[in-house]
Structure formats: C-alpha cells, structure tokens
Design an enzyme around this catalytic site. Structure first.
Site, PDB file in Angstrom:
ATOM      1  N   ARG A  82     -10.940   1.497   6.741  1.00  9.35           N
ATOM      2  CA  ARG A  82     -10.714   0.085   6.415  1.00  9.35           C
ATOM      3  C   ARG A  82      -9.675  -0.526   7.354  1.00  9.35           C
ATOM      4  O   ARG A  82      -9.799  -1.692   7.743  1.00  9.35           O
ATOM      5  CB  ARG A  82     -10.294  -0.048   4.944  1.00  9.35           C
ATOM      6  CG  ARG A  82     -10.352  -1.476   4.439  1.00  9.35           C
ATOM      7  CD  ARG A  82     -10.193  -1.537   2.933  1.00  9.35           C
ATOM      8  NE  ARG A  82      -8.905  -1.006   2.497  1.00  9.35           N
ATOM      9  CZ  ARG A  82      -8.577  -0.791   1.226  1.00  9.35           C
ATOM     10  NH1 ARG A  82      -9.436  -1.067   0.261  1.00  9.35           N
ATOM     11  NH2 ARG A  82      -7.399  -0.310   0.899  1.00  9.35           N
ATOM     12  N   LYS A 184      -7.705  -6.213   4.955  1.00  7.96           N
ATOM     13  CA  LYS A 184      -6.365  -6.139   4.379  1.00  7.96           C
ATOM     14  C   LYS A 184      -5.363  -6.678   5.400  1.00  7.96           C
ATOM     15  O   LYS A 184      -4.690  -5.929   6.103  1.00  7.96           O
ATOM     16  CB  LYS A 184      -6.063  -4.684   3.990  1.00  7.96           C
ATOM     17  CG  LYS A 184      -5.163  -4.584   2.775  1.00  7.96           C
ATOM     18  CD  LYS A 184      -5.260  -3.223   2.141  1.00  7.96           C
ATOM     19  CE  LYS A 184      -4.109  -2.940   1.206  1.00  7.96           C
ATOM     20  NZ  LYS A 184      -3.904  -3.895   0.124  1.00  7.96           N
ATOM     21  N   GLU A 220     -11.609 -11.644  -7.193  1.00  8.28           N
ATOM     22  CA  GLU A 220     -10.654 -10.565  -7.467  1.00  8.28           C
ATOM     23  C   GLU A 220      -9.299 -11.162  -7.778  1.00  8.28           C
ATOM     24  O   GLU A 220      -9.171 -12.372  -7.927  1.00  8.28           O
ATOM     25  CB  GLU A 220     -10.603  -9.590  -6.287  1.00  8.28           C
ATOM     26  CG  GLU A 220     -10.138 -10.185  -4.983  1.00  8.28           C
ATOM     27  CD  GLU A 220      -9.971  -9.131  -3.884  1.00  8.28           C
ATOM     28  OE1 GLU A 220      -9.692  -7.963  -4.196  1.00  8.28           O
ATOM     29  OE2 GLU A 220     -10.106  -9.495  -2.714  1.00  8.28           O
TER      30      GLU A 220
HETATM   31  N1  PLP Z   1      -7.996  -6.122  -3.607  1.00  9.97           N
HETATM   32  C1  PLP Z   1      -6.861  -6.466  -2.970  1.00  9.97           C
HETATM   33  C2  PLP Z   1      -6.684  -7.894  -2.579  1.00  9.97           C
HETATM   34  C3  PLP Z   1      -5.898  -5.486  -2.686  1.00  9.97           C
HETATM   35  O1  PLP Z   1      -4.766  -5.820  -2.064  1.00  9.97           O
HETATM   36  C4  PLP Z   1      -6.122  -4.160  -3.082  1.00  9.97           C
HETATM   37  C5  PLP Z   1      -5.160  -3.113  -2.779  1.00  9.97           C
HETATM   38  O2  PLP Z   1      -5.256  -2.379  -1.858  1.00  9.97           O
HETATM   39  C6  PLP Z   1      -7.320  -3.850  -3.738  1.00  9.97           C
HETATM   40  C7  PLP Z   1      -8.225  -4.851  -3.987  1.00  9.97           C
HETATM   41  C8  PLP Z   1      -7.616  -2.457  -4.158  1.00  9.97           C
HETATM   42  O3  PLP Z   1      -8.015  -1.675  -3.089  1.00  9.97           O
HETATM   43  P1  PLP Z   1      -7.817  -0.093  -3.104  1.00  9.97           P
HETATM   44  O4  PLP Z   1      -8.473   0.393  -4.329  1.00  9.97           O
HETATM   45  O5  PLP Z   1      -8.474   0.373  -1.880  1.00  9.97           O
HETATM   46  O6  PLP Z   1      -6.350   0.128  -3.126  1.00  9.97           O
HETATM   47  C1  COI Z   2      -2.461  -1.518  -3.054  1.00  8.18           C
HETATM   48  O1  COI Z   2      -2.936  -1.382  -4.176  1.00  8.18           O
HETATM   49  O2  COI Z   2      -2.266  -0.564  -2.301  1.00  8.18           O
HETATM   50  C2  COI Z   2      -2.112  -2.826  -2.527  1.00  8.18           C
HETATM   51  O3  COI Z   2      -1.943  -2.938  -1.351  1.00  8.18           O
HETATM   52  C3  COI Z   2      -1.945  -3.957  -3.436  1.00  8.18           C
HETATM   53  C4  COI Z   2      -0.633  -4.610  -3.288  1.00  8.18           C
HETATM   54  C5  COI Z   2      -0.676  -5.831  -4.122  1.00  8.18           C
HETATM   55  C6  COI Z   2       0.511  -3.730  -3.663  1.00  8.18           C
END
Ligand code: PLP
Ligand code: COI
Length: 341
Positions: A82, A184, A220
């Site tokens: 990612r 991200k 989201e």
């Molecule tokens: N959506 C957003 C906007 C996020 O910042 C995060 C955090 O990383 C997620 C979703 C969840 O992603 P992940 O499960 O890969 O941490």
């Molecule tokens: C994560 O879950 O790793 C994120 O980056 C989300 C952030 C809002 C702490």
C-alpha cells in the site's frame, strides 16, 4: 531483554519516544542502504516539498507479543504494497516492499524493550512514512526523499476501549471522486482535522464520511473503514474507490467467511440502509474493531440494536478471532504472521 518500566495497561494512543528509528534517504535516483538512528529529530530545508506541498505518505501497523512469547507483525507485506501505491500516486519514489518488511523487522528488534507484554492490552504501533525533503518552490515533485519508521507503544485508539461509540454523519467530505481517498497520504488527514475537532466539540467520537459525489453512500471515518452486520447476520463492508483499502477490514472479511462461516459482501451501502443494520464497527490497525452504538444524521438517530453497553455478538466474535490470530492463540492463514523474534 528487560522491558521498559511503562504502565502498559493504562496506555492511550499517544507518542512515546523509543530508542531507535529506521532512516533511508533517496537521492540521485536511488535509496541508500538505510540505518538505525538514535536521533528522533528530523532536520530538513525550510522549502522541503513536504512542508510546502504536503508531499508525504505513511503507513500504520503493529507488533504484538504472542502467547508463547514471540514478537510478530500482522501482514506487513500488505502495508509495504500500500505504501508503494501511495507513493506512486503522489509522484514519489517507491520504497520496495521487501525492504519495507526488512526495515520494519529491524526497527522492532531494536526497540524490543518497548514491545508491550502479552496480555497487557497494549501493542507496539509502527509508523513508516516518507516525505519530499529537498527544496521545491514551483509545484512539482521533490527529487530527494526520506523514508523513516518509528514506533511507539499504544493502548486503545478510542478512550474507553470496547465501549460503543457515537458518531455523526459529517457535512464535510474526506476525499474527492477520483482523488486521493484510496491512498494513505497525510493530506487526507489534514483536511479531516476540522471535522474531527468539531465532532468532538459536539460530543461525537468520530465522523461518518459519505461518498463525495452523491452524499448518499457510506464511505469511512477519518481513520478506519466501516463493517456492518445486517439483521440477518451478514457482514457488509462499503465498496468505494475513495476509501482506504484497510488491511484489517480485508482480513476481517476473510475471517468472517473462513473462520466463522458467515456470509460477507463488499458493496455500496446506502445511508438509508443504516436502520437495517444490527451492528456497526470501525476497523483499522489503530481501531482494531471499535463498536458503534449510535449514528446521528442531522437529527435522525440510528441506535444500533447492539446498544451502548457492549460490542455486538458478531463484532465480538470477529474481534476475538482477529486478535486471537494476531496474538498467536488461533492458527493464522498462511503468510499472515511475520515472526520477528
Ligand atoms: N481508513 C483510514 C482513513 C485509515 O487511516 C486507516 C488506518 O490505517 C484505515 C482505514 C484502516 O486501515 P488498516 O486496517 O490497513 O490499518
Ligand atoms: C492506523 O490505523 O494505522 C491509522 O493510521 C489510523 C490513524 C487514524 C491512527
């Protein structure tokens, strides 16, 4: 290895400086070999691309101590992939995912004393990030970059841990159609700050963002994907090109189908469907699965049948199975657990 004297069970989601961080610099078209450093301060030119035009992307993952005393991370290859996609979208050089996993491994090993013990409820949050570091004044990509990884021991993202949250439908959009919502990038979070501060001021824990084109579909929150359970027990996650492809959410859908025998589908979720849901959770690395008890849409209150006292039963099963896999209590699918030590 003697652990640091930290009150692990009472940690919030905050920054605690640890001993080592990983640093690699990109210059003249190539990344250097990378190193661990004891210096937590970043020194860059006043005109650095990141400072002027927000050219920065990041990741988030965790290291866990398992029940048999190993230290592991969860699917770090997907974070590496990612980050590659995020970098491409912002015209940044790719830090290869194999090197990413290696760097995560090195930095966690070097900070072993900060990895919370098994059963403490805390984990080591790992934050890889990359930014344009040389002076850029015309709007264009930087030509020099720094990739860094630091880590910090953390507790639950939301105060109160597993207590159901109250969220509101936001009047602000988080991402544009065909914009950067699916990567991200720091810019996605900068523009959510006003919305989260005002949500907190009004007594809400988080914002539910809608699809920016029609404002009729669930996208989201600022830092997690949604997962719903319908009244007939099906797991539903919103499908959209402008949400972050959460690794937690993708893993939970697999767990729902393959471990719990549930039906699961990724599809568009209309705002009007919220009344049909039995459970709602926010899923992400930081959030794990944080249950939602109430959603407020401009005076229309949707109280999830799971209530405000506890996680819903399906959410709880998903939570227990996912964290069981991460902490080594439940057999993981092949390739999900990266053993560091
Ligand atoms: N959506 C957003 C906007 C996020 O910042 C995060 C955090 O990383 C997620 C979703 C969840 O992603 P992940 O499960 O890969 O941490
Ligand atoms: C994560 O879950 O790793 C994120 O980056 C989300 C952030 C809002 C702490």
């Amino acid at each position: 290895m003697e652990k640091k004297n930290i009150d692990w069970s009472n940690l919030g989601f905050g920054y605690i400086q640890t001993e080592k961080r990983y640093i690699s610099n990109y210059k003249d078209g190539a990344w250097d070999e990378g190193t661990l450093s004891g210096d937590a301060t970043v020194v860059i030119n006043e005109c650095a691309g990141v400072l002027q035009y927000a050219q920065t992307v990041f990741e988030g993952l965790k290291a866990y101590t398992t029940d048999d005393g190993h230290i592991v991370t969860f699917r770090p290859d997907l974070n590496g992939e990612r980050l590659e996609a995020s970098a491409r979208r912002l015209e940044m050089p790719v830090f290869p995912k194999e090197r990413f996993v290696q760097a995560v491994t090195e930095v966690v090993k070097a900070n072993e004393a900060y990895v919370p013990p098994y059963g403490s409820g805390a984990t080591l949050y790992i934050r890889p990030y990359m930014f344009g570091s040389n002076p850029v004044i015309g709007v264009k990509p930087a030509s020099e970059y720094q990739f860094r990884i630091f880590c910090t021991p953390v507790g639950p993202y939301f105060k109160g841990g597993a207590k159901p949250l109250t969220i509101r439908v936001s009047d602000f959009d988080r991402a544009a159609p065909r914009g950067t919502g699916n990567i991200k990038a720091g810019l996605n979070y900068a523009m959510s700050l006003h919305a989260i501060v005002s949500a907190h001021e009004e007594g809400y824990d988080e914002n539910m963002y809608l699809d920016p084109a029609t404002r009729s579909k669930v996208e989201e929150t600022g830092g997690a994907n949604f997962l719903f359970v319908t009244k007939d027990g099906k797991v539903v996650t919103p499908k959209s090109d402008s949400i972050l492809p959460s690794i937690t959410r993708r893993s939970l859908v697999y767990v729902a189908k393959e471990y719990l025998g549930l039906e699961a589908e990724e599809r568009e979720v209309d705002l009007s469907e919220l009344e049909d849901m039995a459970e709602c959770g926010l899923c992400g690395t930081a959030a794990v699965i944080s249950p939602v008890g109430k959603i407020v849409d401009h005076g229309r209150e949707i109280c999830l049948p799971s209530g405000m006292a506890d996680m819903g039963p399906v959410t709880k099963k998903l939570y227990d199975t996912l964290t069981g896999i991460q902490m080594g209590r439940i057999q993981a699918p092949a390739g999900w657990i990266h053993v560091i030590r």
